[in-house]
Structures are given as C-alpha cells and as structure tokens.
Motif scaffolding. Structure first.
Motif, PDB file in Angstrom:
ATOM      1  N   ILE A 140       0.851  -1.205   0.000  1.00  0.00           N
ATOM      2  CA  ILE A 140       0.000   0.000   0.000  1.00  0.00           C
ATOM      3  C   ILE A 140       0.883   1.251   0.000  1.00  0.00           C
ATOM      4  CG2 ILE A 140      -1.735   1.294   1.328  1.00  0.00           C
ATOM      5  CD1 ILE A 140      -2.778  -1.485   2.316  1.00  0.00           C
ATOM      6  N   MET A 141       1.943   1.225   0.805  1.00  0.00           N
ATOM      7  CA  MET A 141       2.880   2.360   0.829  1.00  0.00           C
ATOM      8  C   MET A 141       3.511   2.570  -0.545  1.00  0.00           C
ATOM      9  SD  MET A 141       3.269   3.850   3.871  1.00  0.00           S
ATOM     10  CE  MET A 141       4.941   4.440   4.118  1.00  0.00           C
ATOM     11  N   SER A 142       3.965   1.482  -1.147  1.00  0.00           N
ATOM     12  CA  SER A 142       4.672   1.616  -2.430  1.00  0.00           C
ATOM     13  C   SER A 142       3.739   2.062  -3.553  1.00  0.00           C
ATOM     14  CB  SER A 142       5.378   0.305  -2.785  1.00  0.00           C
ATOM     15  OG  SER A 142       6.467   0.123  -1.908  1.00  0.00           O
ATOM     16  N   VAL A 143       2.476   1.654  -3.465  1.00  0.00           N
ATOM     17  CA  VAL A 143       1.487   2.125  -4.451  1.00  0.00           C
ATOM     18  C   VAL A 143       1.207   3.611  -4.225  1.00  0.00           C
ATOM     19  CG1 VAL A 143      -0.959   1.993  -5.102  1.00  0.00           C
ATOM     20  CG2 VAL A 143       0.392  -0.112  -4.904  1.00  0.00           C
ATOM     21  N   CYS A 144       0.880   3.974  -2.992  1.00  0.00           N
ATOM     22  CA  CYS A 144       0.397   5.343  -2.732  1.00  0.00           C
ATOM     23  C   CYS A 144       1.490   6.399  -2.876  1.00  0.00           C
ATOM     24  CB  CYS A 144      -0.237   5.427  -1.348  1.00  0.00           C
ATOM     25  SG  CYS A 144      -1.780   4.495  -1.255  1.00  0.00           S
ATOM     26  N   TYR A 145       2.737   6.028  -2.628  1.00  0.00           N
ATOM     27  CA  TYR A 145       3.821   6.998  -2.807  1.00  0.00           C
ATOM     28  C   TYR A 145       4.396   6.966  -4.216  1.00  0.00           C
ATOM     29  CZ  TYR A 145       3.897   8.418   2.087  1.00  0.00           C
ATOM     30  OH  TYR A 145       3.573   8.947   3.303  1.00  0.00           O
ATOM     31  N   GLY A 146       3.832   6.135  -5.094  1.00  0.00           N
ATOM     32  CA  GLY A 146       4.193   6.200  -6.506  1.00  0.00           C
ATOM     33  C   GLY A 146       5.331   5.312  -6.967  1.00  0.00           C
ATOM     34  N   PHE A 147       5.867   4.478  -6.077  1.00  0.00           N
ATOM     35  CA  PHE A 147       6.949   3.588  -6.509  1.00  0.00           C
ATOM     36  C   PHE A 147       6.468   2.649  -7.627  1.00  0.00           C
ATOM     37  CE2 PHE A 147       8.227   4.783  -2.235  1.00  0.00           C
ATOM     38  CZ  PHE A 147       9.612   4.888  -2.306  1.00  0.00           C
ATOM     39  N   PHE A 148       5.191   2.225  -7.536  1.00  0.00           N
ATOM     40  CA  PHE A 148       4.655   1.267  -8.506  1.00  0.00           C
ATOM     41  C   PHE A 148       3.818   1.962  -9.596  1.00  0.00           C
ATOM     42  CE2 PHE A 148       4.426  -2.393  -5.110  1.00  0.00           C
ATOM     43  CZ  PHE A 148       5.813  -2.386  -5.036  1.00  0.00           C
ATOM     44  N   SER A 149       3.932   3.275  -9.730  1.00  0.00           N
ATOM     45  CA  SER A 149       3.148   3.996 -10.746  1.00  0.00           C
ATOM     46  C   SER A 149       3.258   3.267 -12.078  1.00  0.00           C
ATOM     47  CB  SER A 149       3.695   5.419 -10.946  1.00  0.00           C
ATOM     48  OG  SER A 149       3.584   6.160  -9.773  1.00  0.00           O
ATOM     49  N   PRO A 150       2.169   3.111 -12.826  1.00  0.00           N
ATOM     50  CA  PRO A 150       0.863   3.741 -12.638  1.00  0.00           C
ATOM     51  C   PRO A 150      -0.154   2.909 -11.846  1.00  0.00           C
ATOM     52  CG  PRO A 150       0.965   2.719 -14.799  1.00  0.00           C
ATOM     53  CD  PRO A 150       2.280   2.425 -14.138  1.00  0.00           C
ATOM     54  N   VAL A 151       0.293   1.874 -11.133  1.00  0.00           N
ATOM     55  CA  VAL A 151      -0.649   1.070 -10.345  1.00  0.00           C
ATOM     56  C   VAL A 151      -1.194   1.928  -9.209  1.00  0.00           C
ATOM     57  CG1 VAL A 151      -0.857  -0.929  -8.797  1.00  0.00           C
ATOM     58  CG2 VAL A 151       0.422  -1.132 -10.934  1.00  0.00           C
ATOM     59  N   GLU A 152      -2.528   1.887  -9.031  1.00  0.00           N
ATOM     60  CA  GLU A 152      -3.164   2.755  -8.021  1.00  0.00           C
ATOM     61  C   GLU A 152      -3.765   1.973  -6.855  1.00  0.00           C
ATOM     62  OE1 GLU A 152      -4.895   6.684  -9.787  1.00  0.00           O
ATOM     63  OE2 GLU A 152      -5.675   4.985 -10.949  1.00  0.00           O
ATOM     64  N   GLY A 153      -3.768   0.646  -6.989  1.00  0.00           N
ATOM     65  CA  GLY A 153      -4.388  -0.106  -5.898  1.00  0.00           C
ATOM     66  C   GLY A 153      -4.360  -1.592  -6.175  1.00  0.00           C
ATOM     67  N   PHE A 162      16.552   7.362   4.915  1.00  0.00           N
ATOM     68  CA  PHE A 162      16.714   6.762   3.580  1.00  0.00           C
ATOM     69  C   PHE A 162      15.410   6.782   2.777  1.00  0.00           C
ATOM     70  CE2 PHE A 162      19.713   4.580   6.454  1.00  0.00           C
ATOM     71  CZ  PHE A 162      20.909   4.951   5.855  1.00  0.00           C
ATOM     72  N   TRP A 163      14.390   7.450   3.321  1.00  0.00           N
ATOM     73  CA  TRP A 163      13.051   7.433   2.700  1.00  0.00           C
ATOM     74  C   TRP A 163      12.944   8.546   1.660  1.00  0.00           C
ATOM     75  CZ3 TRP A 163       9.116   4.725   1.350  1.00  0.00           C
ATOM     76  CH2 TRP A 163       7.840   5.278   1.172  1.00  0.00           C
ATOM     77  N   PHE A 164      13.040   8.166   0.417  1.00  0.00           N
ATOM     78  CA  PHE A 164      12.918   9.126  -0.697  1.00  0.00           C
ATOM     79  C   PHE A 164      11.873   8.602  -1.672  1.00  0.00           C
ATOM     80  CE2 PHE A 164      17.121   9.866   1.009  1.00  0.00           C
ATOM     81  CZ  PHE A 164      17.256  11.248   0.972  1.00  0.00           C
ATOM     82  N   PRO A 165      10.596   8.851  -1.404  1.00  0.00           N
ATOM     83  CA  PRO A 165       9.582   8.424  -2.367  1.00  0.00           C
ATOM     84  C   PRO A 165       9.812   9.126  -3.710  1.00  0.00           C
ATOM     85  CG  PRO A 165       8.577   9.684  -0.580  1.00  0.00           C
ATOM     86  CD  PRO A 165      10.020   9.530  -0.236  1.00  0.00           C
ATOM     87  N   PRO A 166       9.303   8.554  -4.806  1.00  0.00           N
ATOM     88  CA  PRO A 166       9.672   9.027  -6.142  1.00  0.00           C
ATOM     89  C   PRO A 166       9.641  10.539  -6.346  1.00  0.00           C
ATOM     90  CG  PRO A 166       8.481   7.005  -6.348  1.00  0.00           C
ATOM     91  CD  PRO A 166       8.463   7.345  -4.877  1.00  0.00           C
ATOM     92  N   SER A 167       8.584  11.229  -5.909  1.00  0.00           N
ATOM     93  CA  SER A 167       8.547  12.669  -6.200  1.00  0.00           C
ATOM     94  C   SER A 167       9.693  13.381  -5.487  1.00  0.00           C
ATOM     95  CB  SER A 167       7.200  13.276  -5.794  1.00  0.00           C
ATOM     96  OG  SER A 167       6.997  13.087  -4.420  1.00  0.00           O
ATOM     97  N   LYS A 168       9.964  12.977  -4.238  1.00  0.00           N
ATOM     98  CA  LYS A 168      11.052  13.607  -3.482  1.00  0.00           C
ATOM     99  C   LYS A 168      12.403  13.213  -4.078  1.00  0.00           C
ATOM    100  CE  LYS A 168      12.904  14.126   1.161  1.00  0.00           C
ATOM    101  NZ  LYS A 168      12.986  13.501   2.484  1.00  0.00           N
ATOM    102  N   CYS A 169      12.520  11.971  -4.473  1.00  0.00           N
ATOM    103  CA  CYS A 169      13.780  11.488  -5.032  1.00  0.00           C
ATOM    104  C   CYS A 169      14.121  12.252  -6.312  1.00  0.00           C
ATOM    105  CB  CYS A 169      13.675   9.986  -5.308  1.00  0.00           C
ATOM    106  SG  CYS A 169      15.248   9.237  -5.705  1.00  0.00           S
ATOM    107  N   ARG A 170      13.102  12.437  -7.164  1.00  0.00           N
ATOM    108  CA  ARG A 170      13.315  13.188  -8.409  1.00  0.00           C
ATOM    109  C   ARG A 170      13.764  14.619  -8.110  1.00  0.00           C
ATOM    110  NH1 ARG A 170      10.759  11.859 -13.443  1.00  0.00           N
ATOM    111  NH2 ARG A 170      10.587   9.605 -13.527  1.00  0.00           N
TER     112      ARG A 170
END
Lengths: 456, 115
Positions: A55-68, A195-203
């Motif tokens: 759920i974390m990886s979906v909602c923070y966009g790691f698995f984009s474009p999967v939404e659920g 070490f937490w850099f979800p995709p938007s922050k990492c970019r």
C-alpha cells in the motif's frame, strides 16, 4: 548523440495518493467499516509479507501507474502478458487479499470504502471496485512461470522453497480490488527515516540537490561487499558522453528469507560506502522501497525497472542471478529479458523497446572476482586468469561473518562490516531469523500518529 | 579421500599463532589480505561431522562447508592450543557439546567484541 535526460514516470504521471490534510482525511473515513491489516504467514506462523508495504509503495508512486489492488481482468492481463489494463507493462499481481471468514464478517461490497487500520490506527482507505476470488496456488505458479510454458528461462518448477512463490500461494482467496489512499501518513523509525525518498522527493533531490543528469540504479537486498562496490563503480561508467553522474542504491525492505542480512544493516552498510569515501556521497545515495521481496529474477527485474524509473533513474544495472534464489531461473534470465526479451512472458523485445514499456536503460553486467595474477579486482569479461579467480561468494562471506571474523578490506570494507556487527548486537544475530521476522512484523518500519475515526 | 576445512584468520587469531610452526602453513587469498589454515579431515571423520550437523555439506572442492559457528570456533581454539593442524580428534571429542551449541545457533550467535 543526444544527451540522456531523466525519463518520465512509468505511465506518464506519478501516483501520489497520500492525504496530508487531517480534516479532509477525517471526512473521507467517517463512518467507514474498518479492517486491521494482517500479515501473510506460513502455516507455522512465520510472517512472510505485510500488505501495508505494498500500500505504501502504491500510494507513494513507486509502482506507478498502479493505483491499488488489481481487478480480476487486470490480474489476468498481468499474469498472461505482464501488462495493466492501461497497456503499461507491469510484472506482478498487486492484490488486497482477505480470508472468506473476514469477508463474511466485514460484509462489504463493491462501491464501499473500507478503512484499513494498522497498529490500531487508521492508515489507508480501499475504495472497493470489485470483489472476486482467486486460486492462490494458480496465481503463484503463473506469476513465476513454469519450465513448460516459459522454457526460455525457467529451469525448475517453483515450489514451497521459493519465498516469492510461497507469498502468492499463501494469499487469502478473496480479493478486494480498488484504489488505495493513505489517510494517516506514517512516520518512519530510525534508521529508515533518513533513507526514505519516495519518487517525487527522489526526483527533486536528484534534480535540485544532487544535480545529476544521469543516474544508474543499483538493486540491493544485501550488505555490500567489494564485489558489489565494483559492480556499482564499473556499471556507472555507462552514461552518454560521460559516466553516469549518480549511483542510486535502492534497497528492498521487507520480509526476507532467513540468512539474509537485517534491513537496518543493509541500509547502513550501503551508507558506509559513501560515508567513508569508497564512492563519494556526491555521487552515491542510499534509498529504499518497501516490498516483501519475491526473488523473481527476470520478473523482479521488471519491477525494479518500474520503481527506479519512477524514482528518476536513467539507467539500471543488472548482474548475474539478479534478485534470484535457488536455480529456478537461468542465471542470466534477467539479462536475457533486457537484451532480447522473453516472448513467453509477453516480451518479444526488451522491456525498454516495447510499446508502453520502460524508458530506463539496462546495463547488463557480468561478474567481478579477485585475480591474484592481475593483483586486482577483475571483471570476468576482461580477466583471462579464470583458473586463479577468487570469488566474492555470499556464503563464504556469511560464514566468515557468522564466525565473527572481520573480512579483509579487499573483500568487505571494515566500516561496512561494523554496521553488521552494530545490528548483530541489537538483534543478537547477524542474519534474518524467525525472531527477527516476528519482531519486524510486530514493530514494522513505521509508527502511525493517533487518529480518531469520526462517526458518519 | 580426505576432505578439508578452511579456518580463516583475522588479526586477533593470527596473533595467537604468530611465531609458531603454523605460520608456515598459512595460505593467502585476496592478495595476501585473507589468511587461512587448511585442516585435512580423513573421510571417516568427515562423515561423523556431516552426520552430527544437518546443514554441513562437502563442496565441489572437497571442503566441508556450512558447519556451525561453534564447530569452527572450537576448531581454531584447538589449533591455537596445540599449535598444530592435527586437532580434528580433539574437536570430535567435544562433538556432543558442539551439537548442543549448534542447536542454539538459529536463535543466538555471540557477536564479536568490536566497536
């Protein structure tokens, strides 16, 4: 040659389904039926997966474009062609599974919003779009393939000794499909928080702080030895008109098999590589993704491509036996996928050369060993002294570590080894064991702020 | 056919055998940075080891691998005590004690004393 630039997120747009405003979140969850998330376990109770990580990886966009959690048609499409209903490629079923008993007790239906609780607090919502049943063993078999159906790369039938196969086999049979939204943002514990850099922050960090134009991703589930370090350094020589500007280490954090290293030692071990100058921090950054590793070699490499492209990487290094365990797959299965494709898994061409595919560029690497004739760490495709090679074997290293012998600097950096010992002292054990899995399952990597569930 | 067990030496272990005849028997790996002693184990004794420890195995080089930490530590202790590699009988005399120690290794392995 055009300069390589940061690729777009997979699917075109990053998924970001995290409600940050408390009043909006409270309105969303008011009066919802609740369900406390449960781990997936082996019959003896050993925890092997916690859906909160997905759920974390979906909602923070790691698995984009999967939404659920996937609807049935999407699950079938992923299993048959490794594609979502939107056509974008995706390797694994992402499912919210519950038991028949829990489903009856919950009494929910399509159109309902379910509030998912974690550690007794509201965590996320699931907007139920569809309810259906699966045969978990069938899903497990089709996820990883068989020697008959996937003869290009599957060498042995999958069985209960394979940790990823068992995760799907132990899924509960009722699937609630629909979109996840995090309504109570978790706080990471130390050392995970730094070490937490979800995709938007990492970019954003890659672009504005690191100022890297090209970045090569390094997949890890290991404390790094010098062979890993050489892989990172040498793979990073790829790029365009110059080597990659940055090396992004992305560790997979979640339940692992016994004998792997604890997650904390993996992260701090990699951090020690840059902290102590083996690869300077200006060029090296450590991050993680929450995922209970499936050890799916070529299939896992696709997920790695998705995650790291979403994080803003331009390249991905793939070694031999990538994300593998046992001899289920050809040891070069990942490299076969990324160099020519695997038609039986839906890839007539490499994943970065098909429509709706990935944009991240693969860098397939062979092996590193110590050569006493060259007197250096040698690349297998360079070194002609094969008979004299001294390999960086994981089991040789684990044996040395378990015995309490400090490995020589040319095998493992002392500062990296000290991170293993640091966490060994915390857990009284250098590797993942049952007690560690139980503790991690109870404590998780996060805490949740207290939140009331308003009545409707 | 005999089998072998490699005993790795870090600095602390090396200090315990420095200046003894064992020093001449050290083999060097990784550019001399990893020292090891190789103990020869007659076949009948390697069978006893394999029988005592479920996970132990002989690898393709004929080396006995995946023996418990307690066994490896005991092997070095006996080597350091006797200043000789001819110690496998001494270790096997402690087999019951080592089997008991090995049973606890899924739960606890004492960490090394370093900061």
């Amino acid at each position: 040659m055009p300069l390589i630039k940061t690729p777009p997120p997979h699917g075109g747009k990053l998924v970001e389904s995290v409600v940050k405003k408390r009043d909006i979140a409270e309105k969303m969850i008011a009066g919802c039926p609740t369900y406390e998330l449960k781990p997936t376990t082996l019959p003896d109770g050993t925890p092997i997966r916690h859906v909160y990580r997905e759920i974390m990886s979906v909602c923070y966009g790691f698995f984009s474009p999967v939404e659920g959690s996937m609807v049935q048609n999407e699950l079938e499409r992923v299993l048959n062609e490794r594609r979502l209903l939107s056509e974008w490629i995706f390797p694994y079923p992402i499912l919210f599974d519950i038991s028949e008993e829990d489903y009856k007790a919950l009494d929910v239906k399509e159109g309902d919003r379910l509030l998912l609780m974690l550690k007794g607090q509201p965590f996320a919502t699931l907007d139920i779009e569809e309810v259906y049943k699966i045969d978990p063993e069938d899903v497990a078999t089709r996820t990883f393939g068989t020697p008959e159906k996937n003869p290009e790369v599957v060498r042995e039938p999958f069985n209960d000794k394979h940790p990823g196969y068992v995760i799907y086999k132990m899924h509960k049979p009722v699937i609630l499909a629909g979109k996840y939204t995090i309504v109570n943002e978790p706080k990471f514990k130390e050392p995970f928080d730094r070490f937490w850099f979800p995709p938007s922050k990492c970019r954003e960090v890659i672009k504005n702080e690191k100022k890297w134009r090209t970045v090569i991703a390094h997949q890890t589930r290991n404390v790094p030895h010098v062979g890993h370090e050489m892989l990172m350094k040498c793979a990073a020589y790829t790029g365009d008109i110059e080597p990659c500007h940055g090396i992004l280490v992305n560790a997979i954090i979640g339940a692992k098999r016994r004998g792997d290293y604890p997650d904390e030692a993996i992260l701090e071990g990699h951090e020690a590589v840059n902290k102590y100058g083996y690869i300077k921090p200006e060029r090296h950054m450590v991050t993680f993704t929450l995922w209970d590793m499936r050890y799916g070699n070529p299939i896992e490499s696709l997920l790695h491509g998705v995650i790291r492209q979403n994080m803003g990487c331009t390249h991905h290094m793939f070694g031999r036996d990538h994300a593998a365990v046992g001899e289920y797959y050809d040891m070069y299965a990942t490299q076969i996928l990324w160099s020519e494709g695997i038609p039986s898994f839906g890839f007539e061409a490499p994943p970065n050369e098909v429509d709706y595919g990935l944009k991240i560029i693969p860098q397939n690497m062979a092996e590193f060993w110590y050569c006493p004739v060259c007197q250096e760490i040698a690349y297998s495709e360079n070194c002609g002294h094969t008979d004299a090679k001294q390999k960086f074997s994981g089991s040789f290293l684990r044996g040395m570590v378990a015995e309490g012998i400090m490995p020589p600097r040319v095998v493992m950096r002392p500062e990296v080894y000290k991170q293993i010992v640091k966490w060994w002292k915390v857990y009284n054990y250098p590797f993942v064991n049952r007690r560690y899995l139980d503790m991690k399952n109870k404590e998780l990597e996060i805490d949740l702020p207290a939140m009331e569930v308003p009545k409707a | 056919m005999p089998h072998y067990i490699a005993v790795y030496l870090d600095d602390a272990r090396y200090e315990k055998i420095k200046g003894t005849p064992l020093e001449e028997k050290i083999t060097y790996l990784f550019g001399g940075q990893l020292k090891s002693l190789v103990v020869e184990v007659p076949e009948d004794k390697s069978e006893k080891i394999l029988k005592a420890f479920e996970k132990a195995r002989i690898d393709s080089r004929g080396y006995i691998e995946d023996v418990p930490v307690a066994f490896r530590r005991a092997l070095f202790e006996e080597i350091a005590k006797a200043k000789s590699l001819d110690v496998i009988d001494k270790v096997l005399e402690r087999l019951d004690e080592l089997v008991e120690a090995a049973k606890k290794e899924d739960e606890y392995i004492p960490p090394p004393d370093i900061e």
